[in-house]
Design a protein around this motif. Structure first.
Motif, PDB file in Angstrom:
ATOM      1  N   ARG A 154       0.803  -1.226   0.000  1.00  0.00           N
ATOM      2  CA  ARG A 154       0.000   0.000   0.000  1.00  0.00           C
ATOM      3  C   ARG A 154       0.837   1.277   0.000  1.00  0.00           C
ATOM      4  O   ARG A 154       0.278   2.379  -0.071  1.00  0.00           O
ATOM      5  CB  ARG A 154      -0.921   0.012   1.221  1.00  0.00           C
ATOM      6  CG  ARG A 154      -0.232   0.249   2.543  1.00  0.00           C
ATOM      7  CD  ARG A 154      -1.226   0.505   3.671  1.00  0.00           C
ATOM      8  NE  ARG A 154      -0.557   0.827   4.918  1.00  0.00           N
ATOM      9  CZ  ARG A 154      -0.343  -0.034   5.904  1.00  0.00           C
ATOM     10  NH1 ARG A 154      -0.760  -1.292   5.776  1.00  0.00           N
ATOM     11  NH2 ARG A 154       0.277   0.344   7.007  1.00  0.00           N
ATOM     12  N   SER A 155       2.168   1.162   0.070  1.00  0.00           N
ATOM     13  CA  SER A 155       3.019   2.354   0.211  1.00  0.00           C
ATOM     14  C   SER A 155       3.977   2.479  -0.967  1.00  0.00           C
ATOM     15  O   SER A 155       5.115   1.993  -0.916  1.00  0.00           O
ATOM     16  CB  SER A 155       3.814   2.284   1.516  1.00  0.00           C
ATOM     17  OG  SER A 155       2.967   2.110   2.627  1.00  0.00           O
ATOM     18  N   PRO A 156       3.562   3.130  -2.047  1.00  0.00           N
ATOM     19  CA  PRO A 156       4.449   3.309  -3.204  1.00  0.00           C
ATOM     20  C   PRO A 156       5.739   4.061  -2.876  1.00  0.00           C
ATOM     21  O   PRO A 156       6.746   3.881  -3.565  1.00  0.00           O
ATOM     22  CB  PRO A 156       3.580   4.110  -4.187  1.00  0.00           C
ATOM     23  CG  PRO A 156       2.176   3.833  -3.775  1.00  0.00           C
ATOM     24  CD  PRO A 156       2.222   3.669  -2.286  1.00  0.00           C
ATOM     25  N   ARG A 157       5.725   4.874  -1.814  1.00  0.00           N
ATOM     26  CA  ARG A 157       6.925   5.633  -1.458  1.00  0.00           C
ATOM     27  C   ARG A 157       8.089   4.714  -1.092  1.00  0.00           C
ATOM     28  O   ARG A 157       9.251   5.135  -1.099  1.00  0.00           O
ATOM     29  CB  ARG A 157       6.622   6.560  -0.278  1.00  0.00           C
ATOM     30  CG  ARG A 157       6.101   5.829   0.938  1.00  0.00           C
ATOM     31  CD  ARG A 157       5.673   6.757   2.057  1.00  0.00           C
ATOM     32  NE  ARG A 157       4.934   6.050   3.082  1.00  0.00           N
ATOM     33  CZ  ARG A 157       5.476   5.273   4.014  1.00  0.00           C
ATOM     34  NH1 ARG A 157       6.791   5.117   4.044  1.00  0.00           N
ATOM     35  NH2 ARG A 157       4.727   4.670   4.906  1.00  0.00           N
ATOM     36  N   PHE A 198      -2.024   3.890  -0.585  1.00  0.00           N
ATOM     37  CA  PHE A 198      -3.341   3.451  -1.016  1.00  0.00           C
ATOM     38  C   PHE A 198      -4.205   3.185   0.218  1.00  0.00           C
ATOM     39  O   PHE A 198      -3.791   2.465   1.130  1.00  0.00           O
ATOM     40  CB  PHE A 198      -3.237   2.169  -1.850  1.00  0.00           C
ATOM     41  CG  PHE A 198      -2.379   2.317  -3.079  1.00  0.00           C
ATOM     42  CD1 PHE A 198      -2.456   3.447  -3.866  1.00  0.00           C
ATOM     43  CD2 PHE A 198      -1.493   1.314  -3.441  1.00  0.00           C
ATOM     44  CE1 PHE A 198      -1.678   3.586  -5.000  1.00  0.00           C
ATOM     45  CE2 PHE A 198      -0.705   1.433  -4.567  1.00  0.00           C
ATOM     46  CZ  PHE A 198      -0.792   2.578  -5.351  1.00  0.00           C
ATOM     47  N   ASP A 199      -5.390   3.752   0.216  1.00  0.00           N
ATOM     48  CA  ASP A 199      -6.306   3.551   1.343  1.00  0.00           C
ATOM     49  C   ASP A 199      -7.287   2.439   0.982  1.00  0.00           C
ATOM     50  O   ASP A 199      -8.422   2.675   0.572  1.00  0.00           O
ATOM     51  CB  ASP A 199      -7.043   4.851   1.655  1.00  0.00           C
ATOM     52  CG  ASP A 199      -7.861   4.741   2.935  1.00  0.00           C
ATOM     53  OD1 ASP A 199      -7.662   3.754   3.682  1.00  0.00           O
ATOM     54  OD2 ASP A 199      -8.703   5.629   3.182  1.00  0.00           O
ATOM     55  N   VAL A 200      -6.799   1.216   1.137  1.00  0.00           N
ATOM     56  CA  VAL A 200      -7.604   0.037   0.817  1.00  0.00           C
ATOM     57  C   VAL A 200      -7.809  -0.743   2.116  1.00  0.00           C
ATOM     58  O   VAL A 200      -6.826  -1.071   2.803  1.00  0.00           O
ATOM     59  CB  VAL A 200      -6.906  -0.844  -0.233  1.00  0.00           C
ATOM     60  CG1 VAL A 200      -7.759  -2.058  -0.563  1.00  0.00           C
ATOM     61  CG2 VAL A 200      -6.593  -0.034  -1.489  1.00  0.00           C
ATOM     62  N   PRO A 201      -9.051  -1.044   2.481  1.00  0.00           N
ATOM     63  CA  PRO A 201      -9.315  -1.668   3.786  1.00  0.00           C
ATOM     64  C   PRO A 201      -8.514  -2.944   4.041  1.00  0.00           C
ATOM     65  O   PRO A 201      -7.956  -3.122   5.131  1.00  0.00           O
ATOM     66  CB  PRO A 201     -10.823  -1.955   3.737  1.00  0.00           C
ATOM     67  CG  PRO A 201     -11.357  -0.904   2.817  1.00  0.00           C
ATOM     68  CD  PRO A 201     -10.297  -0.712   1.772  1.00  0.00           C
TER      69      PRO A 201
END
Length: 334
Positions: A312-315, A327-330
Motif C-alpha cells: 500500500r506504500s508506493p513511497r 493506497f487507502d484500501v481496507p
C-alpha cells in the motif's frame, strides 16, 4: 665530554642493532639494511661534528619511536592467535556448527584455504577491487549493496557465492570471539555442503540416476535456504546491538526467505545493506552513503515493514514514487 660522546655513539649503534634485528622479524631484510645504513651515517656525521646535540636528540627520538612502532606491530594479535573455548557440555548447536565447518573445511584443498584464510581488519584495501577479492577479516569487511551488485551481476551471481562464504565465516568468527559459541556453520559449513550436493546431484543425473540426483539437489537447496534464514536471524541480533542503525529493533522478517521472488530478494538485499552498516560501525569506519539502497530503492534501507505496508506504500518502492500517497484500501490496513 668524551664520556657523553661515547654514550651517544653507543646509543646509535645499539638502536641500529636492535632495530635491525626487530625489523628482520617484522619487515624485510631491506628495511633492516636501511636502518644500519642510516645509523652509520648518523654516527659518522656525529663524529665529524656535523650533528649538534639537539639534532642528535631529535634523530634519536625518531629512532626510538620507529622501534616502538615496530615492536607494537610485532606484538599485535592475529586471528591465528585466538584460541576458542571448547563447546559447552550439552550445547549441541555449537557442536554441530563447529563440527560442520571444520569437516567441510578439510575437504577444501590447502591452497584455497590459504587464500581465504581469516585476516585482521584492514588487511585489504578500501577500493572496489580490493573488497571484491579480499579474504574474510575480523571484524568483518563492510560490503555495501552496490559493491555486492558490482561483483554479482557481471559474474552471474558467482561472486555472490564468495560473498556468502565470506560473511558467514566472518560472523562465525565474530560469534565465537564474543559469545564463546556459534549458531551458524561458518563459510565452509554453509556454502560447501550446498556446492557438493549440487555437483554430486548433477553428476548423478548425467550418469542416469535421476532420482538420486534430484534428491541431492533438493537437499542442497534446502540446506542453503535454511542457512540463509539463519543468517537473517543473526543479522537481526547484531543490528539490535546498534541502536543508531536500527533503533534497537529487528530489521528483517526471517520467514520472508521462504517467499517466492521478488519478496525473498527484498529481505536478501536488506540483509546485505544492514550487515554492511553494522560492519562499518564495528570497524569504526565512516559509512559512505549507498545510493542504491538509500535513494534509488527506499524499501532496502527503511525500517522493517509488513507485506501489507509494502503493497500500500508506493513511497517504499522507487525513488520516483517518494511523493505518492499510500493506497487507502481496507484489506491492506495492518
Amino acid at each position: 665530554m668524551h664520556r657523553q660522546g661515547r654514550i651517544r655513539r653507543w646509543t646509535v649503534l645499539t638502536w641500529a642493532l636492535a632495530s635491525s634485528l626487530l625489523n628482520c622479524q617484522v619487515f624485510s631484510p631491506r628495511h633492516s639494511q636501511v636502518n644500519f645504513v642510516t645509523a652509520r651515517r648518523w654516527y659518522h656525521e656525529q663524529q665529524a661534528g656535523l650533528l649538534d646535540r639537539d639534532h642528535f636528540r631529535g634523530l634519536s627520538n625518531i629512532a626510538a619511536r620507529s622501534t616502538r612502532r615496530a615492536t607494537m606491530r610485532a606484538a599485535q594479535p592475529t586471528p591465528d592467535s585466538f584460541d576458542p573455548p571448547p563447546p559447552r557440555q550439552g550445547d549441541y548447536t555449537d557442536m554441530f556448527c563447529r563440527g560442520t565447518n571444520a569437516f567441510f573445511g578439510q575437504l577444501v584443498i590447502p591452497q584455497i584455504r590459504e587464500l581465504v584464510k581469516l585476516q585482521p581488519a584492514g588487511t585489504a584495501g578500501s577500493n572496489l577491487l580490493d573488497k571484491l577479492t579480499a579474504a574474510p577479516e575480523t571484524p568483518g569487511i563492510s560490503r555495501p549493496l552496490w559493491v555486492v551488485m558490482a561483483g554479482s551481476i557481471p559474474t552471474a551471481l558467482i561472486w555472490y557465492g564468495y560473498y556468502k562464504f565470506s560473511v558467514e565465516e566472518e560472523l562465525f568468527q565474530a560469534e565465537l570471539r564474543k559469545e564463546g559459541r556459534v549458531t551458524g556453520c561458518g563459510g565452509y559449513g554453509t556454502l560447501f555442503p550446498f556446492v557438493f550436493a549440487i555437483l554430486l546431484g548433477l553428476m548423478a543425473q548425467l550418469l542416469g540416476f535421476e532420482d538420486v540426483g534430484a534428491f541431492l539437489i533438493a537437499v542442497g537447496s534446502v540446506w542453503i535456504l535454511l542457512g540463509q534464514i539463519n543468517l537473517y536471524r543473526r543479522v537481526n541480533e547484531i543490528v539490535q546491538d546498534h541502536p543508531s542503525i536500527s533503533e534497537g529493533e529487528p530489521v528483517l522478517w526471517e520467514w520472508w526467505g521462504l517467499l517466492p521472488p521478488p519478496l525473498d530478494v527484498i529481505v536478501g538485499v536488506r540483509q546485505v545493506h544492514f550487515l554492511a552498516k553494522v560492519s562499518a560501525a564495528e570497524r569504526e569506519e565512516a559509512w559512505e552513503k549507498d545510493v542504491v539502497a538509500e535513494e534509488l530503492f527506499p524499501f532496502i534501507s527503511t525500517r522493517r515493514f509488513t507485506l501489507k505496508e509494502l503493497v500500500r506504500s508506493p513511497r517504499l518502492w522507487f525513488w520516483f514514487c517518494k511523493d505518492v500517497e499510500d493506497f487507502d484500501v481496507p484489506f491492506l490496513r495492518d
